[in-house]
Design a protein around this motif. Structure first.
Motif, PDB file in Angstrom:
ATOM      1  N   LEU A 105       8.770  13.028  19.401  1.00  0.00           N
ATOM      2  CA  LEU A 105       9.247  11.670  19.619  1.00  0.00           C
ATOM      3  C   LEU A 105       8.106  10.661  19.558  1.00  0.00           C
ATOM      4  CD1 LEU A 105      11.873  12.413  22.378  1.00  0.00           C
ATOM      5  CD2 LEU A 105      12.329  10.969  20.385  1.00  0.00           C
ATOM      6  N   PHE A 106       6.996  10.985  20.199  1.00  0.00           N
ATOM      7  CA  PHE A 106       5.857  10.057  20.175  1.00  0.00           C
ATOM      8  C   PHE A 106       5.186  10.037  18.806  1.00  0.00           C
ATOM      9  CE2 PHE A 106       6.345   9.650  24.678  1.00  0.00           C
ATOM     10  CZ  PHE A 106       5.777   8.423  24.968  1.00  0.00           C
ATOM     11  N   GLN A 107       5.174  11.162  18.103  1.00  0.00           N
ATOM     12  CA  GLN A 107       4.573  11.209  16.773  1.00  0.00           C
ATOM     13  C   GLN A 107       5.311  10.281  15.815  1.00  0.00           C
ATOM     14  OE1 GLN A 107       1.845  13.017  15.589  1.00  0.00           O
ATOM     15  NE2 GLN A 107       2.115  11.965  13.635  1.00  0.00           N
ATOM     16  N   VAL A 108       6.632  10.361  15.798  1.00  0.00           N
ATOM     17  CA  VAL A 108       7.425   9.575  14.851  1.00  0.00           C
ATOM     18  C   VAL A 108       7.587   8.129  15.316  1.00  0.00           C
ATOM     19  CG1 VAL A 108       9.701   9.327  13.771  1.00  0.00           C
ATOM     20  CG2 VAL A 108       8.648  11.593  13.977  1.00  0.00           C
ATOM     21  N   ASN A 109       7.916   7.943  16.582  1.00  0.00           N
ATOM     22  CA  ASN A 109       8.268   6.610  17.061  1.00  0.00           C
ATOM     23  C   ASN A 109       7.074   5.712  17.346  1.00  0.00           C
ATOM     24  OD1 ASN A 109      10.810   7.688  16.966  1.00  0.00           O
ATOM     25  ND2 ASN A 109      11.275   7.457  19.122  1.00  0.00           N
ATOM     26  N   VAL A 110       5.926   6.308  17.660  1.00  0.00           N
ATOM     27  CA  VAL A 110       4.756   5.524  18.050  1.00  0.00           C
ATOM     28  C   VAL A 110       3.568   5.745  17.114  1.00  0.00           C
ATOM     29  CG1 VAL A 110       3.101   5.019  19.886  1.00  0.00           C
ATOM     30  CG2 VAL A 110       5.477   5.566  20.465  1.00  0.00           C
ATOM     31  N   LYS A 111       3.114   6.991  17.037  1.00  0.00           N
ATOM     32  CA  LYS A 111       1.859   7.261  16.343  1.00  0.00           C
ATOM     33  C   LYS A 111       1.937   6.957  14.858  1.00  0.00           C
ATOM     34  CE  LYS A 111      -1.820  10.723  15.979  1.00  0.00           C
ATOM     35  NZ  LYS A 111      -2.230  12.114  16.330  1.00  0.00           N
ATOM     36  N   SER A 112       3.071   7.240  14.228  1.00  0.00           N
ATOM     37  CA  SER A 112       3.187   7.007  12.781  1.00  0.00           C
ATOM     38  C   SER A 112       2.994   5.532  12.445  1.00  0.00           C
ATOM     39  CB  SER A 112       4.544   7.492  12.270  1.00  0.00           C
ATOM     40  OG  SER A 112       5.602   6.719  12.818  1.00  0.00           O
ATOM     41  N   GLY A 113       3.614   4.649  13.237  1.00  0.00           N
ATOM     42  CA  GLY A 113       3.457   3.218  12.999  1.00  0.00           C
ATOM     43  C   GLY A 113       2.041   2.741  13.251  1.00  0.00           C
ATOM     44  N   PHE A 114       1.387   3.317  14.251  1.00  0.00           N
ATOM     45  CA  PHE A 114       0.002   2.959  14.547  1.00  0.00           C
ATOM     46  C   PHE A 114      -0.915   3.376  13.395  1.00  0.00           C
ATOM     47  CE2 PHE A 114      -4.118   4.200  16.587  1.00  0.00           C
ATOM     48  CZ  PHE A 114      -4.551   2.923  16.905  1.00  0.00           C
ATOM     49  N   ILE A 115      -0.713   4.600  12.889  1.00  0.00           N
ATOM     50  CA  ILE A 115      -1.537   5.080  11.780  1.00  0.00           C
ATOM     51  C   ILE A 115      -1.290   4.249  10.526  1.00  0.00           C
ATOM     52  CG2 ILE A 115      -1.919   7.008  10.191  1.00  0.00           C
ATOM     53  CD1 ILE A 115      -1.411   8.880  12.581  1.00  0.00           C
ATOM     54  N   LEU A 116      -0.024   3.955  10.236  1.00  0.00           N
ATOM     55  CA  LEU A 116       0.285   3.161   9.045  1.00  0.00           C
ATOM     56  C   LEU A 116      -0.313   1.763   9.153  1.00  0.00           C
ATOM     57  CD1 LEU A 116       1.658   3.287   6.337  1.00  0.00           C
ATOM     58  CD2 LEU A 116       3.839   2.746   7.448  1.00  0.00           C
ATOM     59  N   THR A 131       6.305   1.904  24.864  1.00  0.00           N
ATOM     60  CA  THR A 131       4.944   2.000  24.328  1.00  0.00           C
ATOM     61  C   THR A 131       4.758   1.034  23.166  1.00  0.00           C
ATOM     62  OG1 THR A 131       4.908   4.333  24.949  1.00  0.00           O
ATOM     63  CG2 THR A 131       3.206   3.586  23.423  1.00  0.00           C
ATOM     64  N   LEU A 132       5.777   0.870  22.334  1.00  0.00           N
ATOM     65  CA  LEU A 132       5.670  -0.061  21.206  1.00  0.00           C
ATOM     66  C   LEU A 132       5.512  -1.498  21.673  1.00  0.00           C
ATOM     67  CD1 LEU A 132       8.275   1.279  18.598  1.00  0.00           C
ATOM     68  CD2 LEU A 132       5.797   1.637  18.672  1.00  0.00           C
ATOM     69  N   LEU A 133       6.115  -1.837  22.808  1.00  0.00           N
ATOM     70  CA  LEU A 133       5.942  -3.201  23.342  1.00  0.00           C
ATOM     71  C   LEU A 133       4.471  -3.459  23.662  1.00  0.00           C
ATOM     72  CD1 LEU A 133       8.974  -3.343  25.818  1.00  0.00           C
ATOM     73  CD2 LEU A 133       8.919  -4.056  23.422  1.00  0.00           C
ATOM     74  N   GLY A 134       3.819  -2.469  24.285  1.00  0.00           N
ATOM     75  CA  GLY A 134       2.399  -2.612  24.598  1.00  0.00           C
ATOM     76  C   GLY A 134       1.527  -2.560  23.368  1.00  0.00           C
ATOM     77  N   LEU A 135       1.894  -1.695  22.429  1.00  0.00           N
ATOM     78  CA  LEU A 135       1.129  -1.568  21.188  1.00  0.00           C
ATOM     79  C   LEU A 135       1.158  -2.879  20.402  1.00  0.00           C
ATOM     80  CD1 LEU A 135      -0.451   0.477  19.427  1.00  0.00           C
ATOM     81  CD2 LEU A 135       1.725   1.064  18.331  1.00  0.00           C
ATOM     82  N   THR A 136       2.308  -3.524  20.393  1.00  0.00           N
ATOM     83  CA  THR A 136       2.443  -4.812  19.711  1.00  0.00           C
ATOM     84  C   THR A 136       1.491  -5.848  20.298  1.00  0.00           C
ATOM     85  OG1 THR A 136       4.751  -4.396  19.097  1.00  0.00           O
ATOM     86  CG2 THR A 136       4.044  -6.704  19.216  1.00  0.00           C
ATOM     87  N   LYS A 137       1.440  -5.950  21.612  1.00  0.00           N
ATOM     88  CA  LYS A 137       0.561  -6.922  22.265  1.00  0.00           C
ATOM     89  C   LYS A 137      -0.912  -6.602  22.025  1.00  0.00           C
ATOM     90  CE  LYS A 137       3.689  -8.430  25.926  1.00  0.00           C
ATOM     91  NZ  LYS A 137       3.731  -9.834  25.433  1.00  0.00           N
ATOM     92  N   MET A 138      -1.265  -5.325  22.116  1.00  0.00           N
ATOM     93  CA  MET A 138      -2.661  -4.930  21.928  1.00  0.00           C
ATOM     94  C   MET A 138      -3.127  -5.221  20.503  1.00  0.00           C
ATOM     95  SD  MET A 138      -4.636  -2.356  20.386  1.00  0.00           S
ATOM     96  CE  MET A 138      -3.646  -0.863  20.258  1.00  0.00           C
ATOM     97  N   LEU A 139      -2.329  -4.817  19.521  1.00  0.00           N
ATOM     98  CA  LEU A 139      -2.717  -5.025  18.127  1.00  0.00           C
ATOM     99  C   LEU A 139      -2.731  -6.512  17.765  1.00  0.00           C
ATOM    100  CD1 LEU A 139      -0.792  -2.090  16.421  1.00  0.00           C
ATOM    101  CD2 LEU A 139      -3.272  -2.336  16.608  1.00  0.00           C
ATOM    102  N   ALA A 140      -1.826  -7.280  18.361  1.00  0.00           N
ATOM    103  CA  ALA A 140      -1.825  -8.721  18.093  1.00  0.00           C
ATOM    104  C   ALA A 140      -3.145  -9.351  18.499  1.00  0.00           C
ATOM    105  CB  ALA A 140      -0.670  -9.380  18.833  1.00  0.00           C
TER     106      ALA A 140
END
Length: 263
Positions: A123-134, A174-183
């Motif tokens: 779940l974390f690989q597909v939903n979170v990590k894949s988008g981060f890597i891309l 996690t994606l909510l936090g990832l969005t803020k961090m990457l922004a």
């Protein structure tokens, strides 16, 4: 000179190139349609090439020129295939301006404590990590052209975990936090990062909880008292990645009929 017939009257994305993952059905397909009708060239990815070909045919029937569209099979859980997706886009269209990380899965239902370690990792690989890597893979290309836009498809469940989908909901949180961090990190490069958080949208994924007679889940709980459509999600994405959203980054738009949510 002939003028291309477009479904939408605004053309905010002329000259832009977008990648959309999980783009052959539902929200992903609607996003592709909207971005392409607004002028972008779009690369569609999904696990099966046959589904990509079918999606492109349907998009052409909607009025999009075929030369605005391309597609390549990509399993987002495989880093090598993510790199191949980026390389394909550069070969085909020469640049990357927009990335929509739409891919997500929810293969388990029940108590979070019953989810296996293997499924938790998947779940974390597909939903979170894949988008981060891309995102890491496309940023150098956006930097070359002076900026870009990245979208993460989170979920209302990221704010309020629904019964039976606890781990899925945590990946979306996690994606909510990832969005803020990457922004914050990417703002100096003129790369904006935003998200959408759909509630119950009429898609294949939500069909299991929608009553056939009412067209709604048993407990919908939003003031508009209806489910949303993929097109309503696509409109929000088109706004965020266009110049109309030029002073917005690090935000996630709830698309939930007015349902309240906060962390």
């Amino acid at each position: 000179m002939s003028v291309e017939k477009t479904k939408f009257q605004c053309h905010r994305l002329e000259g832009k190139v977008a990648i959309v993952t999980a783009a052959t059905l539902g929200i992903g397909l609607a996003i592709v349609e909207r971005l392409a009708h607004e002028g972008a060239k779009v690369v569609i990815s999904s696990r099966r090439q046959a589904n990509i070909d079918t999606a492109i045919d349907s998009l052409v029937k909607s009025g999009i020129c075929r030369n605005r569209l391309a597609g390549i099979a990509c399993h987002v859980g495989d880093v090598a295939q993510l790199q191949k997706l980026v390389d394909f886009t550069i070969e085909k269209f020469g640049r990357i301006d927009i990335l929509v990380n739409n891919a997500g899965i929810n293969p388990v239902f029940g108590s979070a404590l019953d989810v296996s370690d293997e499924m938790f990792d998947k779940l974390f690989q597909v939903n979170v990590k894949s988008g981060f890597i891309l995102t890491k893979l496309v940023v150098p290309h956006m930097k070359k052209t002076g900026g870009g836009n990245i979208i993460f498809n989170a979920s209302f469940g990221g704010y309020l975990a629904g019964p039976g989908i606890g781990v899925y909901s945590v990946t979306k949180t996690t994606l909510l936090g990832l969005t803020k961090m990457l922004a914050t990190e990417l703002a100096p490069l003129n790369i904006r990062v935003n998200g959408i958080a759909p509630g119950v949208i009429k898609t294949k994924m939500s069909s299991a909880i929608i009553d056939e007679d009412t067209g709604k889940p048993a407990l919908l709980g939003n003031p508009m008292d209806r489910v949303g459509t993929p097109e309503e999600c696509a409109g929000a994405v088109a706004f965020l990645v266009s110049s109309d959203g030029s002073y917005i980054t690090g935000e996630t738009i709830l698309i939930n009929g007015g349902g309240h949510a906060r962390l």
